[in-house]
Design an enzyme around this catalytic site. Sequence first.
Site, PDB file in Angstrom:
ATOM      1  N   LYS A 107      -1.629  33.460  10.862  1.00 33.48           N
ATOM      2  CA  LYS A 107      -1.188  33.654  12.246  1.00 33.48           C
ATOM      3  C   LYS A 107       0.312  33.401  12.361  1.00 33.48           C
ATOM      4  O   LYS A 107       0.835  32.454  11.758  1.00 33.48           O
ATOM      5  CB  LYS A 107      -1.970  32.713  13.160  1.00 33.48           C
ATOM      6  CG  LYS A 107      -1.699  32.887  14.655  1.00 33.48           C
ATOM      7  CD  LYS A 107      -2.593  31.944  15.448  1.00 33.48           C
ATOM      8  CE  LYS A 107      -2.323  32.039  16.942  1.00 33.48           C
ATOM      9  NZ  LYS A 107      -3.190  31.104  17.702  1.00 33.48           N
ATOM     10  N   SER A 187      -5.789  32.805  21.403  1.00 35.64           N
ATOM     11  CA  SER A 187      -4.520  33.409  21.021  1.00 35.64           C
ATOM     12  C   SER A 187      -4.518  33.972  19.607  1.00 35.64           C
ATOM     13  O   SER A 187      -3.629  34.733  19.235  1.00 35.64           O
ATOM     14  CB  SER A 187      -3.396  32.377  21.162  1.00 35.64           C
ATOM     15  OG  SER A 187      -3.548  31.306  20.247  1.00 35.64           O
ATOM     16  N   SER A 211      -8.830  29.149  21.082  1.00 33.57           N
ATOM     17  CA  SER A 211      -8.014  30.205  20.475  1.00 33.57           C
ATOM     18  C   SER A 211      -8.428  30.608  19.072  1.00 33.57           C
ATOM     19  O   SER A 211      -7.904  31.580  18.535  1.00 33.57           O
ATOM     20  CB  SER A 211      -6.542  29.788  20.474  1.00 33.57           C
ATOM     21  OG  SER A 211      -6.025  29.829  21.782  1.00 33.57           O
TER      22      SER A 211
END
Length: 524
Positions: A107, A187, A211
């Site tokens: 990420k 996210s 997330s």
Amino acid sequence: MQKFSLLAIALLAAAPAMAMPPPLPVVESKDAATLRAEMESGQIYEGLTPLVYLDRIGRIDDYGPKLDAVIATRTQTELSAEGKRLYDERMAGKARGPLHGIPILIKDNIEVAGLPTTAGSLALKDNMTNRDAPIVARLREAGAIILGKTNLSEWANIRADNSTSGWSAIGGLTKNPHALDRNACGSSSGSGAAVAASLAPLAIGTETDGSITCPAGVNGIVGFKPSVGLVSRTHIVPISHSQDTAGPMTLTVRDAAAVMSVIAGSDPADPATADADARKTDYVAALSPDALKGKRLGVMRDRVGDRADVAALFDAALKQIESLGATLVEIADSRKGTEGLGAAEFEILLTELKADMATYLGSLPNANGPKTLADVIAFNKANPEELKWFGQDTFELAETKGGLDSPAYLAAREKAARLAGPEGIDRLLKTHDVDLLVGVTNGAAWVSDLVKGDSYRSPGTSQLPAVAGYPHLTVPMGAVEGLPIGLSFIGAKWSDADVLAAGYAYEQASRKRVAPTYRASAAP
């Protein structure tokens, strides 16, 4: 992107000692354990495998369905050289473990040497720190091949209340591979969509509250949020040191356990991880198809939501769990006694965002970059592309907060920790005499709307384990209208191995993961 044949030729040039061209790996829907077995048997060549994923990213993420799940990749030259080196190590009998030669995506709020770490924001587009976050260093040491970075909700979805999950100014809007008009949740949207679409067999996401588990659930994969303090947060763009953690997003629970066995551990730079070395274990060895036998699971019935089709999936999953020897205990009101938790959590997130962001930004080598949250707010105001779809009201509210010694913050921390932990999950486990909690991770993915923002509705089980810092695993339990729904397993602090084992037992018996179809819309 180059075609398979050109990729193979390029790699063969780097491996002239091979007598025959290596077979091109078929990677779609293959988990890391399967890839490893094929590497060990000589069916595929790890030097070529990352290039096949690189080609797949080009065909599916950059073109074709255009998922926009991957924000940056390493070069073909780097990947082929690293793959060949790891192949040579294996041939020399020096394989490093279950992740040896396995590609992984990270990420883009986690630092990786050689790639910028942007958190999706134009304010950090030049944030090339040339340092690996400790979890990335652990993955490299274990032989994993870092493919690149995944898109995310910008600033991990903390900038504004009316944001659209999965959108960032740098990466655009991540699409759900099961239906391209649907949201991939945030996210860690890019990590969830990328693994579902087999752009990599493994990815790392981060979670503050939902997330990892939400994007894993709506994209139909496994996601594991470990106990806070089990995995280092150093060199990760922060929101909250009370709740932030990184964790694996994978096709199977076994793969998630393998990643956890690598990334768990103490980090002197992250005081929260002081006990991690003593608490970590071999999470793969702890897995068993019989792990649910004799266990008592508390069913969070009040968090199922109002859709009959989701409730039907949940009931079917519960029957499967019962068939594996578990006893189910109904919990009618898992929220009782937690009034005020949301407000306390929000106060914590705002205060820690301001303080932790200043600490992180102040550590960056770019002297011309932002150094405080106020600097980021000013940058966004000066760059219309950042505020094109939604504002930064949460940032601006956080900027008004006091420091980590403010009475309001200290009171909120005490209240949130108590309500989510001792009076939340711990109380539910003790009162109902259960080992773990089980619930519905997510509802069906909603239609993405950059103008109106997210329209996420219940169910949701992320808040209690997120605020308490306790482990939370989601495993696919089927789909409604072709849109995946996840099943959540939640346990007490440091019960990570038990949570993974329970999810593994359910997964092995149910096999409910569905492959994405890349259809334009979920509507009939």
